[in-house]
Design a protein around this motif. Structure first.
Motif, PDB file in Angstrom:
ATOM      1  N   ARG A  18      -1.097  22.401 -26.935  1.00  0.00           N
ATOM      2  CA  ARG A  18      -0.448  23.704 -27.008  1.00  0.00           C
ATOM      3  C   ARG A  18       1.046  23.499 -27.263  1.00  0.00           C
ATOM      4  NH1 ARG A  18      -1.009  25.541 -20.660  1.00  0.00           N
ATOM      5  NH2 ARG A  18       0.561  24.101 -19.793  1.00  0.00           N
ATOM      6  N   GLN A  19       1.654  24.553 -27.758  1.00  0.00           N
ATOM      7  CA  GLN A  19       3.069  24.465 -28.075  1.00  0.00           C
ATOM      8  C   GLN A  19       3.744  25.815 -27.885  1.00  0.00           C
ATOM      9  OE1 GLN A  19       3.931  23.003 -32.048  1.00  0.00           O
ATOM     10  NE2 GLN A  19       5.872  22.151 -31.358  1.00  0.00           N
ATOM     11  N   VAL A  20       4.929  25.768 -27.277  1.00  0.00           N
ATOM     12  CA  VAL A  20       5.797  26.933 -27.191  1.00  0.00           C
ATOM     13  C   VAL A  20       7.035  26.635 -28.014  1.00  0.00           C
ATOM     14  CG1 VAL A  20       4.927  27.655 -24.961  1.00  0.00           C
ATOM     15  CG2 VAL A  20       6.879  26.111 -25.060  1.00  0.00           C
ATOM     16  N   PRO A  21       7.704  27.679 -28.510  1.00  0.00           N
ATOM     17  CA  PRO A  21       8.883  27.460 -29.362  1.00  0.00           C
ATOM     18  C   PRO A  21       9.935  26.610 -28.656  1.00  0.00           C
ATOM     19  CG  PRO A  21       8.181  29.727 -29.504  1.00  0.00           C
ATOM     20  CD  PRO A  21       7.346  29.099 -28.413  1.00  0.00           C
ATOM     21  N   GLY A  22      10.422  25.616 -29.386  1.00  0.00           N
ATOM     22  CA  GLY A  22      11.474  24.781 -28.860  1.00  0.00           C
ATOM     23  C   GLY A  22      11.021  23.620 -28.019  1.00  0.00           C
ATOM     24  N   LYS A  23       9.701  23.475 -27.836  1.00  0.00           N
ATOM     25  CA  LYS A  23       9.176  22.383 -27.018  1.00  0.00           C
ATOM     26  C   LYS A  23       8.220  21.528 -27.818  1.00  0.00           C
ATOM     27  CE  LYS A  23       9.687  24.281 -22.382  1.00  0.00           C
ATOM     28  NZ  LYS A  23       9.024  24.484 -21.083  1.00  0.00           N
ATOM     29  N   GLU A  24       7.982  20.314 -27.320  1.00  0.00           N
ATOM     30  CA  GLU A  24       7.028  19.410 -27.950  1.00  0.00           C
ATOM     31  C   GLU A  24       5.603  19.945 -27.776  1.00  0.00           C
ATOM     32  OE1 GLU A  24       9.683  16.647 -29.363  1.00  0.00           O
ATOM     33  OE2 GLU A  24       7.528  16.234 -29.358  1.00  0.00           O
ATOM     34  N   ARG A  25       4.756  19.567 -28.708  1.00  0.00           N
ATOM     35  CA  ARG A  25       3.352  19.929 -28.574  1.00  0.00           C
ATOM     36  C   ARG A  25       2.753  19.116 -27.417  1.00  0.00           C
ATOM     37  NH1 ARG A  25       0.013  21.075 -33.998  1.00  0.00           N
ATOM     38  NH2 ARG A  25       1.873  22.379 -34.199  1.00  0.00           N
ATOM     39  N   GLU A  26       2.139  19.827 -26.488  1.00  0.00           N
ATOM     40  CA  GLU A  26       1.677  19.223 -25.228  1.00  0.00           C
ATOM     41  C   GLU A  26       0.177  18.955 -25.241  1.00  0.00           C
ATOM     42  OE1 GLU A  26       1.956  21.936 -21.980  1.00  0.00           O
ATOM     43  OE2 GLU A  26       1.499  20.433 -20.444  1.00  0.00           O
ATOM     44  N   GLY A  49      -4.543  16.545 -19.400  1.00  0.00           N
ATOM     45  CA  GLY A  49      -3.129  16.482 -19.079  1.00  0.00           C
ATOM     46  C   GLY A  49      -2.903  16.940 -17.644  1.00  0.00           C
ATOM     47  N   ASP A  50      -1.850  16.464 -17.031  1.00  0.00           N
ATOM     48  CA  ASP A  50      -1.599  16.764 -15.627  1.00  0.00           C
ATOM     49  C   ASP A  50      -1.404  18.260 -15.375  1.00  0.00           C
ATOM     50  OD1 ASP A  50       0.364  13.740 -15.044  1.00  0.00           O
ATOM     51  OD2 ASP A  50      -1.792  14.107 -14.948  1.00  0.00           O
ATOM     52  N   SER A  51      -0.829  18.967 -16.326  1.00  0.00           N
ATOM     53  CA  SER A  51      -0.516  20.376 -16.095  1.00  0.00           C
ATOM     54  C   SER A  51      -1.741  21.271 -16.041  1.00  0.00           C
ATOM     55  CB  SER A  51       0.436  20.884 -17.182  1.00  0.00           C
ATOM     56  OG  SER A  51      -0.186  20.842 -18.458  1.00  0.00           O
ATOM     57  N   VAL A  52      -2.878  20.787 -16.530  1.00  0.00           N
ATOM     58  CA  VAL A  52      -4.077  21.634 -16.569  1.00  0.00           C
ATOM     59  C   VAL A  52      -5.250  21.039 -15.808  1.00  0.00           C
ATOM     60  CG1 VAL A  52      -3.364  22.589 -18.781  1.00  0.00           C
ATOM     61  CG2 VAL A  52      -4.965  20.657 -18.732  1.00  0.00           C
ATOM     62  N   LYS A  53      -5.063  19.856 -15.261  1.00  0.00           N
ATOM     63  CA  LYS A  53      -6.162  19.200 -14.543  1.00  0.00           C
ATOM     64  C   LYS A  53      -6.618  20.072 -13.388  1.00  0.00           C
ATOM     65  CE  LYS A  53      -5.443  14.872 -14.710  1.00  0.00           C
ATOM     66  NZ  LYS A  53      -4.950  13.490 -14.467  1.00  0.00           N
ATOM     67  N   GLY A  54      -7.920  20.308 -13.302  1.00  0.00           N
ATOM     68  CA  GLY A  54      -8.472  21.141 -12.243  1.00  0.00           C
ATOM     69  C   GLY A  54      -8.578  22.611 -12.600  1.00  0.00           C
ATOM     70  N   ARG A  55      -7.913  23.036 -13.677  1.00  0.00           N
ATOM     71  CA  ARG A  55      -7.970  24.441 -14.092  1.00  0.00           C
ATOM     72  C   ARG A  55      -8.669  24.612 -15.426  1.00  0.00           C
ATOM     73  NH1 ARG A  55      -3.478  27.260 -15.269  1.00  0.00           N
ATOM     74  NH2 ARG A  55      -2.302  25.426 -15.975  1.00  0.00           N
ATOM     75  N   MET A 112     -10.515  27.948 -19.720  1.00  0.00           N
ATOM     76  CA  MET A 112      -9.228  28.000 -19.016  1.00  0.00           C
ATOM     77  C   MET A 112      -9.331  28.984 -17.865  1.00  0.00           C
ATOM     78  SD  MET A 112      -6.639  27.897 -22.285  1.00  0.00           S
ATOM     79  CE  MET A 112      -7.059  29.558 -22.843  1.00  0.00           C
ATOM     80  N   ASP A 113      -9.200  28.500 -16.664  1.00  0.00           N
ATOM     81  CA  ASP A 113      -9.278  29.320 -15.462  1.00  0.00           C
ATOM     82  C   ASP A 113      -7.949  29.306 -14.725  1.00  0.00           C
ATOM     83  OD1 ASP A 113     -12.539  27.920 -15.032  1.00  0.00           O
ATOM     84  OD2 ASP A 113     -12.057  29.879 -15.866  1.00  0.00           O
ATOM     85  N   LEU A 132      -5.337  31.102 -14.939  1.00  0.00           N
ATOM     86  CA  LEU A 132      -4.234  31.054 -15.904  1.00  0.00           C
ATOM     87  C   LEU A 132      -2.925  31.535 -15.278  1.00  0.00           C
ATOM     88  CD1 LEU A 132      -6.201  32.205 -19.030  1.00  0.00           C
ATOM     89  CD2 LEU A 132      -4.877  30.093 -18.873  1.00  0.00           C
ATOM     90  N   LYS A 133      -1.843  30.902 -15.742  1.00  0.00           N
ATOM     91  CA  LYS A 133      -0.507  31.222 -15.262  1.00  0.00           C
ATOM     92  C   LYS A 133       0.341  31.703 -16.429  1.00  0.00           C
ATOM     93  CE  LYS A 133      -0.836  27.246 -12.135  1.00  0.00           C
ATOM     94  NZ  LYS A 133      -0.206  25.962 -11.729  1.00  0.00           N
ATOM     95  N   PHE A 134       1.428  32.386 -16.100  1.00  0.00           N
ATOM     96  CA  PHE A 134       2.318  32.873 -17.145  1.00  0.00           C
ATOM     97  C   PHE A 134       2.778  31.716 -18.040  1.00  0.00           C
ATOM     98  CE2 PHE A 134       5.269  35.480 -19.282  1.00  0.00           C
ATOM     99  CZ  PHE A 134       6.449  34.760 -19.415  1.00  0.00           C
ATOM    100  N   GLU A 135       3.021  30.560 -17.426  1.00  0.00           N
ATOM    101  CA  GLU A 135       3.530  29.428 -18.188  1.00  0.00           C
ATOM    102  C   GLU A 135       2.479  28.779 -19.089  1.00  0.00           C
ATOM    103  OE1 GLU A 135       3.865  29.992 -14.959  1.00  0.00           O
ATOM    104  OE2 GLU A 135       3.565  28.187 -13.757  1.00  0.00           O
ATOM    105  N   ASP A 136       1.248  29.265 -19.047  1.00  0.00           N
ATOM    106  CA  ASP A 136       0.222  28.798 -19.984  1.00  0.00           C
ATOM    107  C   ASP A 136       0.336  29.505 -21.330  1.00  0.00           C
ATOM    108  OD1 ASP A 136      -2.091  28.647 -17.252  1.00  0.00           O
ATOM    109  OD2 ASP A 136      -1.103  26.956 -18.241  1.00  0.00           O
TER     110      ASP A 136
END
Length: 127
Positions: A38-46, A61-67, A83-84, A86-90
């Motif tokens: 995934r990618q948001v403007p101005g950031k690396e593709r994660e 990836g660590d940010s989504v493990k378990g979700r 995807m379960d 879900l957070k705003f930062e997703d």
């Protein structure tokens, strides 16, 4: 020619769920790995998740493990991302990617190892 087509993006409330799918075509031989980024403007593709199509092994990836959960549907030649919680930062554009699997490949998370990419699908999570 390899083609990847994503679907399933949209708007969801925080705490909700969404399921993305990616249909692959054009792989003629050999094993391959399919991943989600995934990618948001101005950031690396994660890196989010990847699956070895033949063996079924997965990495996250660590940010989504378990979700988030990645799976494959062989009959449709598709890979899914459930995807379960879900957070705003997703909120981001989500991309499906594919690469050839070679014996001895252990790290599925490197963006530059994937030569094939879908067009992306937008996911927006409202807080």
């Amino acid at each position: 020619q390899v083609q990847l087509v994503e679907s399933g993006g949209g708007l969801v409330q925080a705490g909700g769920s969404l399921r993305l799918s990616c249909v692959a075509s054009g792989f003629t031989y050999g094993g391959y790995i399919m991943g989600w980024f995934r990618q948001v403007p101005g950031k690396e593709r994660e890196f989010l998740a990847a699956i070895n199509w033949s063996g079924g092994g997965t990495q996250y990836g660590d940010s989504v493990k378990g979700r988030f959960t990645i799976s494959r549907t062989s009959a449709r030649n598709s890979v899914n991302l459930q995807m379960d919680s879900l957070k705003f930062e997703d909120t981001a554009v989500y991309y499906c990617a594919a690469r050839t699997y070679y014996s001895g490949t252990y790290d599925y998370s490197k963006r530059d190892d994937y030569p094939y990419w879908g067009q992306g699908t937008q996911v927006a999570v409202s807080s």
